[in-house]
Enzyme design. Structure first.
Site, PDB file in Angstrom:
ATOM      1  N   GLY A 100       1.033  -1.124   0.053  1.00  0.00           N
ATOM      2  CA  GLY A 100       0.130   0.173  -0.020  1.00  0.00           C
ATOM      3  C   GLY A 100       0.814   1.479  -0.036  1.00  0.00           C
ATOM      4  O   GLY A 100       0.332   2.415   0.572  1.00  0.00           O
ATOM      5  N   SER A 137       1.209   3.212  -2.244  1.00  0.00           N
ATOM      6  CA  SER A 137       0.469   4.147  -2.862  1.00  0.00           C
ATOM      7  C   SER A 137      -0.642   5.289  -2.023  1.00  0.00           C
ATOM      8  O   SER A 137      -0.861   6.207  -2.437  1.00  0.00           O
ATOM      9  CB  SER A 137      -0.338   3.688  -4.109  1.00  0.00           C
ATOM     10  OG  SER A 137      -0.944   2.539  -3.612  1.00  0.00           O
ATOM     11  N   ASP A 160      -3.115  -7.056  -6.736  1.00  0.00           N
ATOM     12  CA  ASP A 160      -4.230  -7.222  -5.792  1.00  0.00           C
ATOM     13  C   ASP A 160      -3.667  -8.126  -4.441  1.00  0.00           C
ATOM     14  O   ASP A 160      -3.694  -9.416  -5.053  1.00  0.00           O
ATOM     15  CB  ASP A 160      -5.332  -7.782  -6.766  1.00  0.00           C
ATOM     16  CG  ASP A 160      -6.590  -7.817  -5.766  1.00  0.00           C
ATOM     17  OD1 ASP A 160      -6.420  -7.591  -4.633  1.00  0.00           O
ATOM     18  OD2 ASP A 160      -7.851  -8.028  -6.326  1.00  0.00           O
ATOM     19  N   ASN A 170       0.990  -2.840   5.230  1.00  0.00           N
ATOM     20  CA  ASN A 170       0.216  -1.613   5.458  1.00  0.00           C
ATOM     21  C   ASN A 170      -0.853  -1.193   4.706  1.00  0.00           C
ATOM     22  O   ASN A 170      -2.006  -0.753   5.205  1.00  0.00           O
ATOM     23  CB  ASN A 170       1.118  -0.342   5.281  1.00  0.00           C
ATOM     24  CG  ASN A 170       0.487   0.710   4.915  1.00  0.00           C
ATOM     25  OD1 ASN A 170       0.279   1.434   5.725  1.00  0.00           O
ATOM     26  ND2 ASN A 170       0.132   1.213   3.658  1.00  0.00           N
ATOM     27  N   TYR A 191     -14.003  -3.019  10.427  1.00  0.00           N
ATOM     28  CA  TYR A 191     -12.748  -2.630  10.358  1.00  0.00           C
ATOM     29  C   TYR A 191     -11.954  -2.995  11.743  1.00  0.00           C
ATOM     30  O   TYR A 191     -10.854  -3.444  12.054  1.00  0.00           O
ATOM     31  CB  TYR A 191     -12.704  -1.190  10.148  1.00  0.00           C
ATOM     32  CG  TYR A 191     -11.325  -0.540  10.325  1.00  0.00           C
ATOM     33  CD1 TYR A 191     -10.518  -0.789   9.069  1.00  0.00           C
ATOM     34  CD2 TYR A 191     -11.023   0.231  11.300  1.00  0.00           C
ATOM     35  CE1 TYR A 191      -9.414   0.016   9.003  1.00  0.00           C
ATOM     36  CE2 TYR A 191      -9.879   0.829  11.304  1.00  0.00           C
ATOM     37  CZ  TYR A 191      -8.813   0.685  10.072  1.00  0.00           C
ATOM     38  OH  TYR A 191      -7.550   1.384  10.213  1.00  0.00           O
ATOM     39  N   LYS A 236      -8.734  -5.407  12.882  1.00  0.00           N
ATOM     40  CA  LYS A 236      -7.633  -4.787  13.052  1.00  0.00           C
ATOM     41  C   LYS A 236      -7.130  -5.765  14.487  1.00  0.00           C
ATOM     42  O   LYS A 236      -6.060  -5.912  14.861  1.00  0.00           O
ATOM     43  CB  LYS A 236      -7.464  -3.300  13.428  1.00  0.00           C
ATOM     44  CG  LYS A 236      -7.555  -2.415  12.181  1.00  0.00           C
ATOM     45  CD  LYS A 236      -6.238  -2.916  11.170  1.00  0.00           C
ATOM     46  CE  LYS A 236      -6.241  -1.923  10.176  1.00  0.00           C
ATOM     47  NZ  LYS A 236      -5.161  -2.163   9.078  1.00  0.00           N
ATOM     48  N   ILE A 291      -4.448  10.028  11.537  1.00  0.00           N
ATOM     49  CA  ILE A 291      -3.161  10.398  10.828  1.00  0.00           C
ATOM     50  C   ILE A 291      -3.843  11.453   9.830  1.00  0.00           C
ATOM     51  O   ILE A 291      -4.705  11.252   9.218  1.00  0.00           O
ATOM     52  CB  ILE A 291      -2.591   9.426  10.147  1.00  0.00           C
ATOM     53  CG1 ILE A 291      -2.165   8.250  11.178  1.00  0.00           C
ATOM     54  CG2 ILE A 291      -1.541   9.942   9.281  1.00  0.00           C
ATOM     55  CD1 ILE A 291      -1.216   8.799  12.120  1.00  0.00           C
TER      56      ILE A 291
HETATM   57  N1  LIG Z   1      -5.436   7.165   8.021  1.00  0.00           N
HETATM   58  C1  LIG Z   1      -5.355   6.866   9.260  1.00  0.00           C
HETATM   59  O1  LIG Z   1      -5.832   7.940   9.956  1.00  0.00           O
HETATM   60  C2  LIG Z   1      -5.303   5.471  10.029  1.00  0.00           C
HETATM   61  C3  LIG Z   1      -5.350   5.382  11.519  1.00  0.00           C
HETATM   62  C4  LIG Z   1      -5.093   3.930  11.926  1.00  0.00           C
HETATM   63  C5  LIG Z   1      -4.561   2.816  11.122  1.00  0.00           C
HETATM   64  N2  LIG Z   1      -4.515   3.138   9.650  1.00  0.00           N
HETATM   65  C6  LIG Z   1      -3.946   2.119   8.956  1.00  0.00           C
HETATM   66  O2  LIG Z   1      -2.605   2.584   8.049  1.00  0.00           O
HETATM   67  C7  LIG Z   1      -2.807   1.848   6.999  1.00  0.00           C
HETATM   68  C8  LIG Z   1      -2.939   2.798   5.800  1.00  0.00           C
HETATM   69  O3  LIG Z   1      -3.969   3.675   5.823  1.00  0.00           O
HETATM   70  P1  LIG Z   1      -3.903   4.890   4.917  1.00  0.00           P
HETATM   71  O4  LIG Z   1      -4.822   5.706   5.637  1.00  0.00           O
HETATM   72  O5  LIG Z   1      -2.859   5.461   4.392  1.00  0.00           O
HETATM   73  O6  LIG Z   1      -4.951   4.328   3.689  1.00  0.00           O
HETATM   74  P2  LIG Z   1      -4.883   4.812   2.097  1.00  0.00           P
HETATM   75  O7  LIG Z   1      -4.550   6.142   1.911  1.00  0.00           O
HETATM   76  O8  LIG Z   1      -6.569   4.426   1.813  1.00  0.00           O
HETATM   77  O9  LIG Z   1      -4.110   3.738   1.468  1.00  0.00           O
HETATM   78  C9  LIG Z   1      -4.669   2.189   1.338  1.00  0.00           C
HETATM   79  C10 LIG Z   1      -3.646   1.450   0.648  1.00  0.00           C
HETATM   80  O10 LIG Z   1      -3.962   0.115   0.645  1.00  0.00           O
HETATM   81  C11 LIG Z   1      -4.126  -0.493  -0.656  1.00  0.00           C
HETATM   82  N3  LIG Z   1      -4.913  -1.504  -0.916  1.00  0.00           N
HETATM   83  C12 LIG Z   1      -6.219  -1.295  -0.792  1.00  0.00           C
HETATM   84  N4  LIG Z   1      -6.811  -2.517  -1.193  1.00  0.00           N
HETATM   85  C13 LIG Z   1      -6.008  -3.296  -1.570  1.00  0.00           C
HETATM   86  C14 LIG Z   1      -6.098  -4.576  -2.242  1.00  0.00           C
HETATM   87  N5  LIG Z   1      -6.998  -5.317  -2.716  1.00  0.00           N
HETATM   88  N6  LIG Z   1      -4.814  -5.104  -2.769  1.00  0.00           N
HETATM   89  C15 LIG Z   1      -3.502  -4.295  -2.652  1.00  0.00           C
HETATM   90  N7  LIG Z   1      -3.465  -3.033  -2.208  1.00  0.00           N
HETATM   91  C16 LIG Z   1      -4.623  -2.614  -1.696  1.00  0.00           C
HETATM   92  C17 LIG Z   1      -3.999   0.794  -1.522  1.00  0.00           C
HETATM   93  O11 LIG Z   1      -3.532   0.559  -2.918  1.00  0.00           O
HETATM   94  P3  LIG Z   1      -4.119   1.512  -4.245  1.00  0.00           P
HETATM   95  O12 LIG Z   1      -4.450   2.939  -3.613  1.00  0.00           O
HETATM   96  O13 LIG Z   1      -2.815   1.353  -4.950  1.00  0.00           O
HETATM   97  O14 LIG Z   1      -5.252   0.644  -4.927  1.00  0.00           O
HETATM   98  C18 LIG Z   1      -3.364   1.988  -0.892  1.00  0.00           C
HETATM   99  O15 LIG Z   1      -1.998   1.823  -1.179  1.00  0.00           O
HETATM  100  C19 LIG Z   1      -3.981   1.005   6.937  1.00  0.00           C
HETATM  101  O16 LIG Z   1      -3.553  -0.360   7.564  1.00  0.00           O
HETATM  102  C20 LIG Z   1      -4.991   1.497   7.741  1.00  0.00           C
HETATM  103  O17 LIG Z   1      -5.933   0.676   8.336  1.00  0.00           O
HETATM  104  C21 LIG Z   1      -4.738   4.516   9.140  1.00  0.00           C
END
Ligand SMILES: NC(=O)c1ccc[n+]([C@@H]2O[C@H](COP(=O)([O-])OP(=O)(O)OC[C@H]3O[C@@H](n4cnc5c(N)ncnc54)[C@H](OP(=O)(O)O)[C@@H]3O)[C@@H](O)[C@H]2O)c1
Length: 246
Positions: free
Chosen positions: A15, A17, A57, A84, A150, A154, A183
């Site tokens: 992830g 991206s 994927d 991630n 979700y 987790k 975040i």
């Molecule tokens: N944002 C927050 O506040 C927060 C808080 C606590 C925990 N987290 C955790 O931190 C991590 C990153 O979160 P984020 O906010 O950065 O999320 P994000 O911007 O939505 O990024 C999610 C990533 O997961 C990839 N992904 C989703 N489905 C996929 C699949 N089927 N196969 C391969 N890749 C896939 C996406 O790939 P593409 O975009 O290339 O499709 C993207 O790179 C996650 O585990 C999330 O649960 C986030």
């Protein structure tokens, strides 16, 4: 500032991206690692140095193993994996469809399991050592209504971390999770002002997290400084979950 040097290490970041994943990938590059930046539909950062990108994927049965194989084809080794990639849609339990439930578990749990398994097979075969960091969430400990699948995913990932630490330790693989709080991302204060305001009321350190806050924890856990740390869940939330719940 303590500088951690991960030169010569090969680190897979899934992830890359996404908001946090791109920050983690760039931070590992800064530490000198060669980073395998995985992406699915989005665009990862432009690799610098000897890093690479790989598309997959991760919910396909072979997707995770293909990422490890691509890394091995290029570098001949993999030293760490950061699980991630994840999805975070909202849905209440009462009206949740099977598709919504399955998609959450497939992406956030099963894909991480397969990735960790593929990585562990490599380390065992190579008689090497390695580190896995699973990006969980404070919602895996304190779930939020309307986001139950979700939180369950987790919580499962935090438990998978501990089981993998128990089973993989004998092979020199450390396994830890990092549980971020909220975040910051572009326009989060415009898209979700009430969520940001609620967070700020509860935040001892007075701010949202950044991808770099999470990335630094990952770099530490993959470094030799964390050599005796496995099976733990490192909460990176600026102190919010230290608050009493009543
Ligand atoms: N944002 C927050 O506040 C927060 C808080 C606590 C925990 N987290 C955790 O931190 C991590 C990153 O979160 P984020 O906010 O950065 O999320 P994000 O911007 O939505 O990024 C999610 C990533 O997961 C990839 N992904 C989703 N489905 C996929 C699949 N089927 N196969 C391969 N890749 C896939 C996406 O790939 P593409 O975009 O290339 O499709 C993207 O790179 C996650 O585990 C999330 O649960 C986030």
């Amino acid at each position: 500032m303590i500088e951690i040097n991960l030169a010569q290490r090969v680190v897979v970041v899934t992830g890359a991206s996404g908001t946090i994943g791109s920050g983690i990938a760039k931070r590992f590059e800064e530490a000198g690692a060669q980073v395998v930046m995985h992406h699915h539909r989005g665009t990862p950062p432009t690799p610098s140095g000897n890093s690479m990108t790989v598309q997959a994927d991760l919910t396909s049965t072979k997707g995770p193993a293909q990422v490890i194989e691509a890394a091995l084809a290029r570098y001949g080794r993999v030293d760490a994996v950061i699980n991630n990639a994840a999805i975070q849609p909202l849905a209440g339990l009462l009206d949740m469809t099977d598709e919504q439930w399955d998609s959450m578990i497939d992406t956030n749990v099963t894909a991480c399991h397969r990735m960790s398994q593929a990585f562990a097979h490599h380390i065992v075969g190579a008689k090497s050592e390695g580190s896995i960091v699973n990006i969980a969430s404070i919602e895996g400990i304190a779930p939020v209504a309307g986001h139950g699948h979700y939180g369950v995913s987790k919580a499962a990932l935090i438990t998978h971390t501990k089981v993998a630490a128990l089973e993989f330790g004998a092979f020199g693989i450390r396994v830890n999770s990092v549980s971020p709080g909220l975040i910051a991302r572009t326009d989060i204060d415009k898209e979700w002002p009430e969520g940001v305001a609620r967070w700020m009321e509860k935040a001892p350190l007075g701010r949202l997290g950044t991808p770099r806050d999470v990335a630094d924890a990952c770099v530490f856990l993959c470094s030799d400084m964390a050599r005796w740390i496995t099976g733990t869940n490192l909460v990176v939330d600026g102190g919010v979950s230290a608050r009493p719940t009543w």
